[in-house]
Design a protein around this motif. Structure first.
Motif, PDB file in Angstrom:
ATOM      1  N   SER A   1     -79.402 -63.911  38.103  1.00 23.83           N
ATOM      2  CA  SER A   1     -78.000 -63.769  38.477  1.00 23.83           C
ATOM      3  C   SER A   1     -77.786 -62.423  39.173  1.00 23.83           C
ATOM      4  N   GLU A   2     -76.608 -62.246  39.742  1.00 21.17           N
ATOM      5  CA  GLU A   2     -76.302 -60.983  40.407  1.00 21.17           C
ATOM      6  C   GLU A   2     -76.323 -59.823  39.420  1.00 21.17           C
ATOM      7  N   GLU A   3     -75.841 -60.067  38.194  1.00 16.73           N
ATOM      8  CA  GLU A   3     -75.821 -59.003  37.190  1.00 16.73           C
ATOM      9  C   GLU A   3     -77.241 -58.607  36.782  1.00 16.73           C
ATOM     10  N   GLN A   4     -78.117 -59.605  36.634  1.00 22.37           N
ATOM     11  CA  GLN A   4     -79.504 -59.304  36.292  1.00 22.37           C
ATOM     12  C   GLN A   4     -80.173 -58.489  37.388  1.00 22.37           C
ATOM     13  N   GLN A   5     -79.976 -58.900  38.626  1.00 23.83           N
ATOM     14  CA  GLN A   5     -80.579 -58.171  39.732  1.00 23.83           C
ATOM     15  C   GLN A   5     -80.057 -56.738  39.817  1.00 23.83           C
ATOM     16  N   ALA A   6     -78.759 -56.574  39.621  1.00 26.12           N
ATOM     17  CA  ALA A   6     -78.177 -55.230  39.709  1.00 26.12           C
ATOM     18  C   ALA A   6     -78.744 -54.318  38.628  1.00 26.12           C
ATOM     19  N   LEU A   7     -78.899 -54.855  37.397  1.00 25.57           N
ATOM     20  CA  LEU A   7     -79.446 -54.043  36.311  1.00 25.57           C
ATOM     21  C   LEU A   7     -80.901 -53.691  36.566  1.00 25.57           C
ATOM     22  N   LEU A   8     -81.673 -54.644  37.083  1.00 25.73           N
ATOM     23  CA  LEU A   8     -83.075 -54.364  37.383  1.00 25.73           C
ATOM     24  C   LEU A   8     -83.214 -53.336  38.497  1.00 25.73           C
TER      25      LEU A   8
END
Length: 339
Positions: free
Chosen positions: A113-120
């Protein structure tokens, strides 16, 4: 006209290669599309299976294509390579992707998801800044060493040296060097502040995640490891077992077996090197502070009596990954083990 059943897309920056098969596996076309034509083309065909290699921008395209009703699968590039029948080019790559995605035993990468990518991305940025900080500290120490000034190793000792001892040697050094060292010290302080900001954002995301809070109860799994792992794997139930997750992180022995003889060597080191490093550092910390009554004390002691400490560290990291999988996949709470 035959109905499109499977599509393979070779991603690029501006020009994409599209290969389509029908249900029988016959190639219908293999053509090139520009970036602004891709979604328009896919929106005008019936829902089908679409495969892509997991690479830069692949998760973005997977989300956008999934909104059109298609089933999107991402595959590690190394698993697609054996299906390339000729010399490497975009057309051959697209055809190989189209064939690989239809294999029943193919291993896929979950779409983030966008949130997962942003955190990574925050984790990747932090890792890069830490490397920059280490390089800058080494340049400061090396520059002063050239003029006979020895500084104790470690960034905390460097801070103490700047605060207490730099003024004592400043008059003995060339003015140009002193100005240069002060400039590097200012850059080092800026990096420290930037790192604190990144840590704050990562901590906030970790505190908001129930899964992160659950696995942070495990010894050796801290805020960085928990948030990076949850963001990377998404749903732990996509892995059949804890060993499969550990193998995905490269923490299991690599096999060189043949002729009925099993030969196990060092760990495979596959998968995400950042996550693997975090778990190994966590396991090292657990062993360093291990004492009677602490989790895994007897298990660690028995291993240390018969093998090298580095092997025990990797074995414990493997064990921690399996515990993490059990908690996330079964939605359980961590129960401390003293054996």
């Amino acid at each position: 006209m035959d109905t499109i059943h499977t599509i393979g897309i070779d991603l690029a920056k501006s020009v994409f290669q599209i290969c389509a098969f029908n249900r029988a596996g016959k190639k219908l076309f293999n053509k090139m599309l520009r970036r602004n034509q891709l979604l328009r083309f896919l929106s005008n065909i019936e829902s089908c299976l679409i495969g892509m290699e997991a690479c830069g921008s692949s998760h973005y395209w997977a989300r956008e294509i999934g909104k059109l009703g298609h089933t999107v699968k991402l595959m590690p590039p190394q698993y697609v390579k054996p299906y390339v029948k000729t010399n490497k080019n975009d057309a051959a790559d697209a055809e190989a992707i189209c064939e690989a995605v239809s294999r029943p035993n193919m291993r896929f990468v979950s779409v983030k998801s966008e949130e997962q990518q942003a955190l990574l991305l925050l984790h990747r940025e932090r890792d890069g800044v830490v490397r920059d900080r280490t390089a800058l500290i080494n340049r400061i120490r090396a520059s002063l060493q050239e003029f006979g000034v020895s500084i104790p190793a470690g960034r905390f000792r460097l801070q103490i040296w700047f605060r207490e001892d730099f003024a004592l040697v400043e008059d003995c050094l060339p003015k140009m060097l002193c100005n240069h060292i002060k400039s590097m010290q200012s850059r080092l302080m800026d990096l420290e502040k930037y790192l604190d900001g990144l840590d704050t954002q990562i901590d906030r995301a970790s505190q908001e995640s129930r899964q992160c809070q659950a696995i942070r109860e495990i010894p050796g799994v801290g805020r960085l490891t928990s948030s990076a792992l949850v963001a990377s794997i998404g749903d732990a139930r996509e892995f059949d077992s804890g060993r499969q997750l550990s193998a995905w992180l490269g923490l299991v022995p690599s096999q060189h077996s043949s002729g009925g003889k099993s030969l196990l060597l060092g760990i495979s080191k596959r998968g995400d090197s950042y996550l693997r490093r975090m778990f190994i550092h966590g396991a090292r910390a657990v062993i360093r502070h291990s004492k009677p009554g602490k989790p895994y004390y007897e298990w660690i002691t028995n291993l240390l009596n018969r093998m090298h400490k580095n092997k025990v560290i990797v074995a414990l990291a493997n064990k921690l990954v399996r515990v993490v999988w059990a908690i996330l996949a079964r939605d359980q709470k961590y129960q401390a083990q003293t054996v």
